[in-house]
Motif scaffolding. Structure first.
Motif, PDB file in Angstrom:
ATOM      1  N   UNK A   5     -14.794 -11.201 -24.916  1.00  0.00           N
ATOM      2  CA  UNK A   5     -14.731  -9.763 -24.712  1.00  0.00           C
ATOM      3  C   UNK A   5     -13.761  -9.496 -23.557  1.00  0.00           C
ATOM      4  N   UNK A   6     -13.019  -8.422 -23.644  1.00  0.00           N
ATOM      5  CA  UNK A   6     -12.102  -8.011 -22.576  1.00  0.00           C
ATOM      6  C   UNK A   6     -12.920  -7.410 -21.437  1.00  0.00           C
ATOM      7  N   UNK A   7     -12.843  -7.985 -20.262  1.00  0.00           N
ATOM      8  CA  UNK A   7     -13.661  -7.523 -19.136  1.00  0.00           C
ATOM      9  C   UNK A   7     -12.867  -6.732 -18.095  1.00  0.00           C
ATOM     10  N   UNK A   8     -11.563  -6.875 -18.064  1.00  0.00           N
ATOM     11  CA  UNK A   8     -10.748  -6.057 -17.165  1.00  0.00           C
ATOM     12  C   UNK A   8      -9.317  -6.076 -17.659  1.00  0.00           C
ATOM     13  N   UNK A   9      -8.583  -5.012 -17.319  1.00  0.00           N
ATOM     14  CA  UNK A   9      -7.184  -4.923 -17.754  1.00  0.00           C
ATOM     15  C   UNK A   9      -6.435  -3.962 -16.841  1.00  0.00           C
ATOM     16  N   UNK A  10      -5.243  -4.337 -16.490  1.00  0.00           N
ATOM     17  CA  UNK A  10      -4.326  -3.445 -15.787  1.00  0.00           C
ATOM     18  C   UNK A  10      -2.908  -3.876 -16.111  1.00  0.00           C
ATOM     19  N   UNK A  11      -1.983  -2.973 -15.998  1.00  0.00           N
ATOM     20  CA  UNK A  11      -0.575  -3.310 -16.246  1.00  0.00           C
ATOM     21  C   UNK A  11       0.278  -2.317 -15.467  1.00  0.00           C
ATOM     22  N   UNK A  12       1.585  -2.551 -15.430  1.00  0.00           N
ATOM     23  CA  UNK A  12       2.462  -1.623 -14.736  1.00  0.00           C
ATOM     24  C   UNK A  12       3.854  -2.193 -14.561  1.00  0.00           C
ATOM     25  N   UNK A  13       4.552  -1.693 -13.550  1.00  0.00           N
ATOM     26  CA  UNK A  13       5.935  -2.088 -13.292  1.00  0.00           C
ATOM     27  C   UNK A  13       6.026  -2.753 -11.920  1.00  0.00           C
ATOM     28  N   UNK A  14       6.689  -3.884 -11.888  1.00  0.00           N
ATOM     29  CA  UNK A  14       6.830  -4.664 -10.664  1.00  0.00           C
ATOM     30  C   UNK A  14       8.251  -4.577 -10.144  1.00  0.00           C
ATOM     31  N   UNK A  15       8.407  -4.645  -8.830  1.00  0.00           N
ATOM     32  CA  UNK A  15       9.709  -4.751  -8.161  1.00  0.00           C
ATOM     33  C   UNK A  15      10.662  -3.622  -8.557  1.00  0.00           C
ATOM     34  N   UNK A  16      10.163  -2.398  -8.431  1.00  0.00           N
ATOM     35  CA  UNK A  16      11.037  -1.230  -8.583  1.00  0.00           C
ATOM     36  C   UNK A  16      11.735  -1.025  -7.242  1.00  0.00           C
ATOM     37  N   UNK A  17      13.026  -1.230  -7.209  1.00  0.00           N
ATOM     38  CA  UNK A  17      13.780  -1.151  -5.961  1.00  0.00           C
ATOM     39  C   UNK A  17      14.323   0.261  -5.788  1.00  0.00           C
ATOM     40  N   UNK A  18      14.024   0.856  -4.631  1.00  0.00           N
ATOM     41  CA  UNK A  18      14.365   2.253  -4.365  1.00  0.00           C
ATOM     42  C   UNK A  18      15.043   2.348  -3.004  1.00  0.00           C
ATOM     43  N   UNK A  19      16.187   3.006  -2.965  1.00  0.00           N
ATOM     44  CA  UNK A  19      16.852   3.334  -1.710  1.00  0.00           C
ATOM     45  C   UNK A  19      17.096   4.839  -1.700  1.00  0.00           C
ATOM     46  N   UNK A  20      16.655   5.513  -0.648  1.00  0.00           N
ATOM     47  CA  UNK A  20      16.773   6.971  -0.587  1.00  0.00           C
ATOM     48  C   UNK A  20      17.480   7.386   0.691  1.00  0.00           C
ATOM     49  N   UNK A  21      18.433   8.287   0.557  1.00  0.00           N
ATOM     50  CA  UNK A  21      19.104   8.914   1.691  1.00  0.00           C
ATOM     51  C   UNK A  21      18.588  10.336   1.813  1.00  0.00           C
ATOM     52  N   UNK A  22      18.078  10.678   2.987  1.00  0.00           N
ATOM     53  CA  UNK A  22      17.643  12.049   3.276  1.00  0.00           C
ATOM     54  C   UNK A  22      18.675  12.641   4.226  1.00  0.00           C
ATOM     55  N   UNK A  23      19.385  13.669   3.761  1.00  0.00           N
ATOM     56  CA  UNK A  23      20.518  14.225   4.505  1.00  0.00           C
ATOM     57  C   UNK A  23      20.130  15.530   5.197  1.00  0.00           C
ATOM     58  N   UNK A  24      20.462  15.613   6.471  1.00  0.00           N
ATOM     59  CA  UNK A  24      20.360  16.858   7.225  1.00  0.00           C
ATOM     60  C   UNK A  24      21.701  17.051   7.906  1.00  0.00           C
ATOM     61  N   UNK A  25      22.669  17.554   7.128  1.00  0.00           N
ATOM     62  CA  UNK A  25      24.035  17.635   7.617  1.00  0.00           C
ATOM     63  C   UNK A  25      24.605  16.240   7.799  1.00  0.00           C
ATOM     64  N   UNK A  26      25.209  16.001   8.953  1.00  0.00           N
ATOM     65  CA  UNK A  26      25.780  14.681   9.228  1.00  0.00           C
ATOM     66  C   UNK A  26      24.691  13.650   9.530  1.00  0.00           C
ATOM     67  N   UNK A  27      23.510  14.113   9.934  1.00  0.00           N
ATOM     68  CA  UNK A  27      22.420  13.225  10.314  1.00  0.00           C
ATOM     69  C   UNK A  27      21.652  12.791   9.076  1.00  0.00           C
ATOM     70  N   UNK A  28      21.589  11.467   8.858  1.00  0.00           N
ATOM     71  CA  UNK A  28      20.914  10.917   7.688  1.00  0.00           C
ATOM     72  C   UNK A  28      19.733  10.056   8.122  1.00  0.00           C
TER      73      UNK A  28
END
Length: 318
Positions: A5-28
């Motif tokens: 019998x299936x007693x537990x299960x989970x799945x998903x996405x691994x190693x999603x690489x994210x780089x984000x720049x938040x800009x406030x004029x010249x200041x990042x």
């Protein structure tokens, strides 16, 4: 196959690489994350009868992560961003009941200019290999309007070394003992630290796009909503105690680190350290009449990666 019998299960996405720049004029401001998102819920039939109608594709989970990296106002806080991802997914998909979001935050620091020491507004340097870690578990088992969350943050791969101020003696001596006692030695370790916040209650987003993720009010100093400062204080506490403690053992120094993190952060319930010994062994040069063994004269060492001692403990708030 009636025996199984299936007693537990989970799945998903691994190693999603994210780089984000938040800009406030010249200041990042910039952040770089490695993200893993796993889900649980009414997904058993995808395993047991090949029913894919209950599967949210892992590619969709990846795209949700990127979408929120663009739109979430909480992107600069790894804890808040992870909570937003988990809350968004559970609010959007009625048959999913738990989301586990883990991420690593890589170190990028603003470059200080040599001419005047001023930080450059949009130039950065990788100033260390240690990474901030976060694991968030958002739970909708009690209903989509009664979300709860557990948050554990920390630091991994913080490599430290002191060339003195550490001793180790008075331990058990028997027929298996070959380690000599020393009143001064090199102490080095790669710090693996996690600290767990008090549990949270969250509200599900009510807008159509599930972006209205709000921060609960009234949390104590040191809570998950103060997490940027908690991370800085925990890192400072670890480095200060490591440097300043007249260490009788890794165990004794570890306990002092955990005590300070608890004392300085009211919203932290427990702290766990894992500290592997990074051994540096003095080279025996007595064959040529040179003393490189006694602590006062030991200056040339060979780094030994394995085997190594591993010391771990959890310090909890009373």
């Amino acid at each position: 196959m009636s025996e199984s019998v299936l007693t537990s299960a989970r799945y998903g996405k691994d190693l999603v690489r994210v780089f984000r720049v938040v800009r406030d004029g010249e200041f990042h401001q910039v952040v770089e994350y490695n993200v893993t998102v796993l889900v649980e819920g009414d997904i058993e039939t995808s395993y047991t009868v090949a029913d894919n109608s209950v599967v949210v594709a892992t590619d969709s989970i990846k795209n949700i992560t990127y979408y929120l990296a663009k739109t979430s106002p909480h992107i600069l806080s790894p804890e808040r961003f992870a909570l937003h991802v988990g809350t968004h997914i559970l609010s959007k998909y009625a048959h999913l009941h738990r989301a586990i979001v883990t991420l690593e935050k890589l170190r990028w620091s603003r470059i200080a200019l040599s001419a005047n020491g001023d930080p450059h507004p949009h130039s950065f340097v990788r100033d260390g290999n240690d990474r901030q870690t976060v694991e968030v578990e958002v739970d909708a088992s009690a209903g989509k309007d009664k979300l709860t969350a557990k948050v554990t943050s920390g630091i991994t791969d913080l490599l430290v070394l002191k060339s003195g101020g550490s001793a180790f003696y008075g331990y058990v001596q028997d027929e298996y003992t070959t380690l000599p006692e020393v009143d001064d030695r090199i102490l080095s370790t790669s710090v693996d630290l996690t600290y767990t916040f008090a549990p949270l209650s969250l509200s599900s987003p009510t807008d159509a796009k599930k972006l209205d993720f709000t921060v609960p009010e009234g949390f104590a100093h040191g809570s998950v909503w103060d997490a940027v400062d908690v991370a800085a204080r925990a890192r400072d506490a670890t480095l200060d105690i490591f440097a300043l403690d007249a260490s009788a053992s890794v165990q004794a120094t570890l306990f002092k680190m955990g005590q300070r993190v608890i004392a300085e952060n009211a919203g932290v319930d427990s702290v766990t350290y894992k500290l592997p010994n990074k051994h540096y062994i003095p080279i025996n040069m007595q064959y040529i009449g040179v003393d490189n063994i006694t602590p006062a004269n030991a200056e040339v060492f060979v780094p030994v990666s394995a085997p190594s001692g591993l010391i771990s403990a959890t310090i909890s708030r009373k």
